[in-house]
Design an enzyme around this catalytic site. Structure first.
Site, PDB file in Angstrom:
ATOM      1  CG  HIS A 125     -21.547 -12.352 -38.393  1.00  0.00           C
ATOM      2  ND1 HIS A 125     -20.543 -12.364 -39.327  1.00  0.00           N
ATOM      3  CD2 HIS A 125     -22.223 -11.187 -38.585  1.00  0.00           C
ATOM      4  CE1 HIS A 125     -20.611 -11.273 -40.067  1.00  0.00           C
ATOM      5  NE2 HIS A 125     -21.608 -10.531 -39.636  1.00  0.00           N
ATOM      6  CG  ASP A 127     -20.363 -16.160 -41.151  1.00  0.00           C
ATOM      7  OD1 ASP A 127     -20.722 -15.505 -40.146  1.00  0.00           O
ATOM      8  OD2 ASP A 127     -21.121 -16.365 -42.123  1.00  0.00           O
ATOM      9  CG  ASP A 158     -20.047  -7.658 -42.079  1.00  0.00           C
ATOM     10  OD1 ASP A 158     -20.481  -8.125 -41.002  1.00  0.00           O
ATOM     11  OD2 ASP A 158     -20.626  -7.842 -43.163  1.00  0.00           O
ATOM     12  CD  GLU A 192     -24.955 -11.787 -40.586  1.00  0.00           C
ATOM     13  OE1 GLU A 192     -25.761 -10.853 -40.599  1.00  0.00           O
ATOM     14  OE2 GLU A 192     -24.004 -11.844 -41.394  1.00  0.00           O
ATOM     15  CD  GLU A 193     -21.601 -11.797 -43.778  1.00  0.00           C
ATOM     16  OE1 GLU A 193     -22.582 -11.516 -44.472  1.00  0.00           O
ATOM     17  OE2 GLU A 193     -20.945 -10.951 -43.151  1.00  0.00           O
ATOM     18  CD  GLU A 220     -23.162  -7.144 -38.976  1.00  0.00           C
ATOM     19  OE1 GLU A 220     -23.761  -8.216 -38.748  1.00  0.00           O
ATOM     20  OE2 GLU A 220     -22.446  -6.974 -39.958  1.00  0.00           O
TER      21      GLU A 220
HETATM   22 ZN   LIG Z   1     -22.117  -8.767 -40.615  1.00  0.00          ZN
END
Ligand SMILES: [Zn+2]
Ligand SMILES: *[C@@H]1O[C@H](CO)[C@@H](O)[C@H](O)[C@H]1NC(C)=O
Length: 330
Positions: A125, A127, A158, A192-193, A220
């Site tokens: 992802h 974001d 992340d 995604e977040e 991830e």
């Molecule tokens: Zn992540």
């Protein structure tokens, strides 16, 4: 979705399409059967034919990190431009899918020599979560690198590191003359977040995704501080549960059965006992943290707060509690 936009193949650097939202089906997490840390894909640097390229690899990573893709207003235009420029330098096929306006999903493809085989999808992802500037020793999008080589940036773990590792692994493989048998896709998904509703969810339920004939997805994992990479083959599935109880409202001084608060607490206590039983298994060493069902209370909402901070002399007719259970399917 219009027919001619339906094909994932073809060199097309800026194809936008807007699938019919009514085609969306419920998203199933089971679409992603296996989760590895992508670093496994990187050839070890000792055998790499392009060892001297390390500074370029780091600076490309830094460029990606400098793009402020922080929720709630990520700069997807910049991240998309950056990823398309990477794709161009790798001679990959690229497409930008906008299932929802201004929520671009960048999809790159390295066609395999046998397109009849199920493909490989590497997902990441774009974001990142917000950051509290004052708590940072270096600005979150400055991508500062210290003398030890530590990089300070929101998203460095992340999960922009993962997205870049995919790209750099492909770069090394291309330099070495490797040609994949299966087609390899790389998806860079938005939002995604905040649940992926406008990103991975739309993508996974699209005909576009179906036509990709994906056999395995790598997604991830955890960042590793050393040379050892941990392998994950399961995923925890989060659920959001809100329990709403009702009961007769009444004066604050009156005792009676079946009030909303009393009813809610029966549930809270029961879930609390379940949580303790699961946690005991971890504490005693019988199970690993990932092998039990975790459940945490996330909010409580009931009653009418009084503007003075005083307690209102009233028992409410409704009460709510929110829980986040995480089940395991590994
Ligand atoms: Zn992540
Ligand atoms: C990132 O962008 C957001 C939205 O434009 C902004 O509120 C935030 O301050 C930016 N963060 C930094 C560190 O520049």
């Amino acid at each position: 979705m219009s027919g001619d936009n339906n094909s994932p193949s073809g060199r097309n650097h800026c194809a936008y399409f807007h699938p019919n939202p009514s085609m969306a089906k419920p998203f199933s997490f089971n679409l992603l059967p296996l989760f590895f840390h992508c670093s496994l894909l990187l050839p070890s640097s000792a055998t790499s034919p392009i060892q001297d390229d390390e500074s370029h690899i780091i600076s490309r990573f830094q460029q990606y990190l400098q793009i402020n893709t922080s929720q709630p207003s990520p700069d997807y235009q910049k991240s998309t431009q950056f990823l398309l420029s990477q794709s161009l330098s790798l001679s990959l096929e690229s497409q930008v899918l906008e299932f929802v306006e201004r929520k671009p999903l960048v999809l790159l493809k390295w066609p395999g020599s046998d397109p009849s085989l199920p493909s490989i999808l590497l997902n990441s992802h774009t974001d990142v979560v917000p950051s509290e500037h004052s708590k940072w020793t270096h600005p979150p999008f400055g991508s500062h690198i210290d003398e030890k080589g530590n990089i300070f940036a929101r998203g460095s773990q992340d999960m922009k590191c993962v997205g870049m590792q995919y790209l750099e692994a492909v770069r090394k493989l291309k330099v070495s003359g490797f040609r994949p048998k299966r087609s390899l896709y790389m998806s860079f998904v938005p939002d995604e977040e905040i649940g992926g509703v406008h990103g991975a969810r739309k993508f996974a339920s699209s005909d576009f995704f179906k036509n990709m004939n994906v056999g395995i997805v790598l997604d991830e994992g955890l960042a590793s501080p050393n040379e050892n990479y941990r392998l994950f083959y399961g995923e925890r599935t989060p659920w959001m549960i809100v329990i709403k109880s009702t009961g007769a409202p009444g004066h604050g001084a009156k005792l009676y059965d079946n009030s909303a608060m009393e009813n809610l607490f029966l549930s809270i206590e029961s879930i609390g006992r379940f949580r303790a039983s699961q946690f005991d298994l971890v504490k005693s060493g019988l199970k690993a943290e990932g092998e039990v069902i975790s459940v945490n209370m996330a909010f409580l909402k009931a009653g009418t707060p009084s503007p003075t901070g005083f307690v209102m002399n009233l028992q409410p007719s409704e009460a709510e509690a929110g829980f986040i259970p995480n089940t395991t399917n590994g």
